[in-house]
Design a protein around this motif. Structure first.
Motif, mmCIF file in Angstrom:
data_model
loop_
_atom_site.group_PDB
_atom_site.id
_atom_site.type_symbol
_atom_site.label_atom_id
_atom_site.label_comp_id
_atom_site.label_asym_id
_atom_site.label_seq_id
_atom_site.Cartn_x
_atom_site.Cartn_y
_atom_site.Cartn_z
ATOM 1 N N UNK A 1 33.443 -107.963 -28.652
ATOM 2 C CA UNK A 1 31.033 -107.925 -29.025
ATOM 3 C C UNK A 1 31.330 -106.763 -29.760
ATOM 4 N N UNK A 2 30.846 -105.943 -30.464
ATOM 5 C CA UNK A 2 30.645 -104.875 -30.765
ATOM 6 C C UNK A 2 29.270 -104.543 -31.364
ATOM 7 N N UNK A 3 28.447 -103.377 -31.057
ATOM 8 C CA UNK A 3 27.184 -103.529 -30.076
ATOM 9 C C UNK A 3 27.147 -101.741 -30.979
ATOM 10 N N UNK A 4 25.913 -101.774 -32.006
ATOM 11 C CA UNK A 4 26.007 -101.025 -32.907
ATOM 12 C C UNK A 4 25.128 -99.833 -32.356
ATOM 13 N N UNK A 5 25.659 -98.604 -31.879
ATOM 14 C CA UNK A 5 25.177 -96.864 -30.828
ATOM 15 C C UNK A 5 24.829 -96.080 -31.837
ATOM 16 N N UNK A 13 23.588 -80.865 -25.119
ATOM 17 C CA UNK A 13 23.706 -82.081 -25.385
ATOM 18 C C UNK A 13 23.871 -83.075 -26.323
ATOM 19 N N UNK A 14 24.247 -84.751 -26.176
ATOM 20 C CA UNK A 14 24.264 -85.727 -26.731
ATOM 21 C C UNK A 14 22.925 -86.572 -25.567
ATOM 22 N N UNK A 15 22.992 -87.796 -26.175
ATOM 23 C CA UNK A 15 22.177 -88.621 -26.098
ATOM 24 C C UNK A 15 23.157 -90.244 -26.860
ATOM 25 N N UNK A 16 22.556 -91.083 -26.397
ATOM 26 C CA UNK A 16 23.254 -92.245 -27.081
ATOM 27 C C UNK A 16 22.516 -93.482 -26.607
ATOM 28 N N UNK A 17 22.158 -94.437 -27.891
ATOM 29 C CA UNK A 17 21.623 -95.145 -26.841
ATOM 30 C C UNK A 17 22.048 -96.594 -27.608
ATOM 31 N N UNK A 18 21.483 -97.890 -27.231
ATOM 32 C CA UNK A 18 22.364 -98.980 -28.139
ATOM 33 C C UNK A 18 20.705 -100.278 -28.426
ATOM 34 N N UNK A 19 20.069 -100.503 -29.542
ATOM 35 C CA UNK A 19 19.391 -100.667 -29.669
ATOM 36 C C UNK A 19 18.619 -102.503 -29.326
ATOM 37 N N UNK A 20 20.424 -102.881 -29.345
ATOM 38 C CA UNK A 20 20.357 -104.669 -28.572
ATOM 39 C C UNK A 20 20.364 -104.719 -27.503
ATOM 40 N N UNK A 60 22.572 -107.773 -33.065
ATOM 41 C CA UNK A 60 21.674 -107.948 -34.100
ATOM 42 C C UNK A 60 21.853 -106.754 -34.888
ATOM 43 N N UNK A 61 21.735 -105.627 -34.271
ATOM 44 C CA UNK A 61 21.665 -105.086 -35.613
ATOM 45 C C UNK A 61 22.561 -104.363 -37.034
ATOM 46 N N UNK A 62 21.804 -103.683 -37.527
ATOM 47 C CA UNK A 62 22.642 -103.280 -38.633
ATOM 48 C C UNK A 62 22.647 -101.481 -38.768
#
Length: 70
Positions: A1-5, A13-20, A60-62
């Protein structure tokens, strides 16, 4: 499974999130660290869903870039 981040540069610093995966976030001092941490956060999030008997949300995110003239 691949999720867009999404990775964002903050002041120190850096931050990241996964909209899905609402609520799935991570931070890191470097780009490499935040990528590692978000991967771990995704696995942790999916394990929690599985433990609660909930399905994995589809990816589902692109991601796309748009070029604009300055």
């Amino acid at each position: 499974m691949r999720y867009a981040i999404v990775i964002e540069k903050a002041a120190g610093n850096y931050s990241a999130y996964v909209s899905d995966l609402p609520g799935c976030v991570a931070t890191g001092s470097t780009l490499a660290e935040v990528k590692h941490e978000i991967r771990e956060a995704i696995l942790f999030h999916l394990d929690g869903l599985r433990a609660d008997g909930l399905p994995k949300p589809p990816s589902a995110s692109e991601v796309e870039y748009v070029d604009v003239a300055a």
